[in-house]
Motif scaffolding. Sequence first.
Motif, PDB file in Angstrom:
ATOM      1  N   GLY A  87       0.897  -1.090   0.024  1.00 43.76           N
ATOM      2  CA  GLY A  87      -0.193   0.071   0.125  1.00 43.76           C
ATOM      3  C   GLY A  87       0.766   1.290   0.221  1.00 43.76           C
ATOM      4  N   THR A  88       1.748   1.350   0.628  1.00 41.84           N
ATOM      5  CA  THR A  88       2.736   2.411   0.831  1.00 41.84           C
ATOM      6  C   THR A  88       3.665   2.708  -0.487  1.00 41.84           C
ATOM      7  N   LEU A  89       3.893   1.661  -1.259  1.00 43.05           N
ATOM      8  CA  LEU A  89       4.874   1.621  -2.328  1.00 43.05           C
ATOM      9  C   LEU A  89       3.892   2.161  -3.604  1.00 43.05           C
ATOM     10  N   LEU A  90       2.632   1.533  -3.579  1.00 42.51           N
ATOM     11  CA  LEU A  90       1.883   2.113  -4.756  1.00 42.51           C
ATOM     12  C   LEU A  90       1.393   3.590  -4.542  1.00 42.51           C
ATOM     13  N   ALA A  91       1.187   3.888  -2.973  1.00 46.27           N
ATOM     14  CA  ALA A  91       0.684   5.172  -2.638  1.00 46.27           C
ATOM     15  C   ALA A  91       1.831   6.357  -3.126  1.00 46.27           C
ATOM     16  N   ALA A  92       3.202   5.795  -2.962  1.00 49.98           N
ATOM     17  CA  ALA A  92       4.342   6.639  -3.071  1.00 49.98           C
ATOM     18  C   ALA A  92       4.338   6.857  -4.705  1.00 49.98           C
ATOM     19  N   PHE A  93       4.270   5.895  -5.419  1.00 48.67           N
ATOM     20  CA  PHE A  93       4.207   6.126  -6.881  1.00 48.67           C
ATOM     21  C   PHE A  93       3.120   6.969  -7.326  1.00 48.67           C
ATOM     22  N   PHE A  94       1.924   6.638  -7.153  1.00 47.90           N
ATOM     23  CA  PHE A  94       0.955   7.538  -7.616  1.00 47.90           C
ATOM     24  C   PHE A  94       1.061   8.913  -6.894  1.00 47.90           C
ATOM     25  N   GLY A  95       1.237   8.969  -5.520  1.00 50.84           N
ATOM     26  CA  GLY A  95       1.315  10.220  -4.994  1.00 50.84           C
ATOM     27  C   GLY A  95       2.435  11.266  -5.723  1.00 50.84           C
ATOM     28  N   LEU A  96       3.531  10.606  -6.121  1.00 50.86           N
ATOM     29  CA  LEU A  96       4.542  11.394  -6.802  1.00 50.86           C
ATOM     30  C   LEU A  96       4.071  11.712  -8.325  1.00 50.86           C
ATOM     31  N   LEU A 203       8.728   6.875   4.645  1.00 52.24           N
ATOM     32  CA  LEU A 203       9.135   5.852   5.635  1.00 52.24           C
ATOM     33  C   LEU A 203       8.097   6.011   7.014  1.00 52.24           C
ATOM     34  N   TYR A 204       7.728   7.369   7.053  1.00 51.25           N
ATOM     35  CA  TYR A 204       6.936   7.895   8.302  1.00 51.25           C
ATOM     36  C   TYR A 204       5.403   7.275   8.029  1.00 51.25           C
ATOM     37  N   ARG A 205       4.955   7.438   6.741  1.00 51.45           N
ATOM     38  CA  ARG A 205       3.662   7.025   6.545  1.00 51.45           C
ATOM     39  C   ARG A 205       3.714   5.148   6.510  1.00 51.45           C
ATOM     40  N   TRP A 206       4.594   4.789   6.355  1.00 52.04           N
ATOM     41  CA  TRP A 206       4.775   3.213   6.254  1.00 52.04           C
ATOM     42  C   TRP A 206       4.614   2.842   7.914  1.00 52.04           C
ATOM     43  N   GLU A 207       5.196   3.451   8.747  1.00 51.37           N
ATOM     44  CA  GLU A 207       4.954   3.239   9.816  1.00 51.37           C
ATOM     45  C   GLU A 207       3.468   3.440  10.391  1.00 51.37           C
ATOM     46  N   ASN A 208       2.809   4.503   9.911  1.00 53.69           N
ATOM     47  CA  ASN A 208       1.465   4.810  10.216  1.00 53.69           C
ATOM     48  C   ASN A 208       0.576   3.644   9.484  1.00 53.69           C
ATOM     49  N   ASN A 209       1.037   2.993   8.380  1.00 57.84           N
ATOM     50  CA  ASN A 209       0.269   2.095   7.601  1.00 57.84           C
ATOM     51  C   ASN A 209       0.162   0.713   8.202  1.00 57.84           C
ATOM     52  N   ILE A 210       1.467   0.452   9.082  1.00 54.30           N
ATOM     53  CA  ILE A 210       1.571  -0.749   9.660  1.00 54.30           C
ATOM     54  C   ILE A 210       0.368  -0.813  10.697  1.00 54.30           C
ATOM     55  N   ALA A 253       9.246  -2.974  15.552  1.00 54.77           N
ATOM     56  CA  ALA A 253      10.373  -3.430  14.601  1.00 54.77           C
ATOM     57  C   ALA A 253      10.332  -2.732  13.228  1.00 54.77           C
ATOM     58  N   VAL A 254       9.087  -2.204  12.851  1.00 59.13           N
ATOM     59  CA  VAL A 254       9.064  -1.234  11.798  1.00 59.13           C
ATOM     60  C   VAL A 254       9.486   0.113  12.291  1.00 59.13           C
ATOM     61  N   ASP A 255       9.023   0.632  13.449  1.00 57.85           N
ATOM     62  CA  ASP A 255       9.868   1.754  13.789  1.00 57.85           C
ATOM     63  C   ASP A 255      11.114   1.969  14.085  1.00 57.85           C
ATOM     64  N   ALA A 256      11.703   0.835  14.226  1.00 58.52           N
ATOM     65  CA  ALA A 256      13.487   0.712  14.507  1.00 58.52           C
ATOM     66  C   ALA A 256      13.986   0.601  13.009  1.00 58.52           C
ATOM     67  N   ILE A 257      13.327  -0.115  12.394  1.00 60.61           N
ATOM     68  CA  ILE A 257      13.800  -0.203  10.898  1.00 60.61           C
ATOM     69  C   ILE A 257      13.739   1.326  10.262  1.00 60.61           C
ATOM     70  N   SER A 258      12.581   2.037  10.347  1.00 62.03           N
ATOM     71  CA  SER A 258      12.395   3.085   9.555  1.00 62.03           C
ATOM     72  C   SER A 258      13.183   4.320  10.114  1.00 62.03           C
TER      73      SER A 258
END
Length: 267
Positions: A87-96, A203-210, A253-258
């Motif tokens: 969801g985040t990857l597709l949103a980043a592409f279309f958002g750009l 990356l911040y939106r990926w944290e929220n999407n988790i 885990a995702v917060d730490a990676i981000s």
Amino acid sequence: MMQKPSAAMPIPPKAGWSTVLLLLGILLLIVASFVSLPLKWRDFFSQDAIRTSIEFLRGFSPPELAPAFLEKIAYATLETLAMSAIGTLLAAFFGLLLSLPASGRFGMSARVLTRGILNVLRSIPELVWAAILLIAAGLGPFAGTLALTIHTIGVLGRLFADTLENCPPLPESSLRINGTHPVAAFLYATLPQSSPQMMSYVLYRWENNIRAAAILGVVGAGGLGQMLKYHLSLFQMQQAASVIIAMLGLVCAVDAISFGLRRVMTR
């Protein structure tokens, strides 16, 4: 010997009446909110409420640790992670893509229209999008992934557009004056300047999407949320406790990676 007069310290601008009235309006709104809402603080901290809450929390211990059940949790965790990542990857592409007209690069009419679309996409919460898409896509992670994608397009598209607008125009203008194609000038001048901040937003939106993906299962969109809703509806509190622990571990885990990726990019 006469000394040169020191530069005068800049005087901060005085607050206008509009600013004072705005602050007073916000203060009155906060006071009116507390007055109008029936907040029963005394009942919340009563002995009966505390006793009932403790009894309810005791039902969650000990968590279910059966190997077969932990295997189901692991699969649901991967499903939740995949929903948020796709969801985040597709949103980043279309958002750009949408951020280009939203930043005013194709005229004021395209800017107003695109920003209106982005406002609609992000103003509707993920849960509402998931409830709508479940009718067309059915139960499962596909509807949840689409819901995350649509909502996040509105968020990232707006953030990317603001980033492009705030980017210094001089490097791109210099390339275009020297005969560089507009697309090449954008790719070699504006995009490299904006990409670190854009990646930070992604990356911040990926944290929220988790977190959102874990909640979307409440409406049947798959993942850990669907497991949590199932076991809570059957009052299987020990199984629900294991699912909640898996949610917390995934988010941490995702917060730490981000955080680590953002530190690398800022260096």
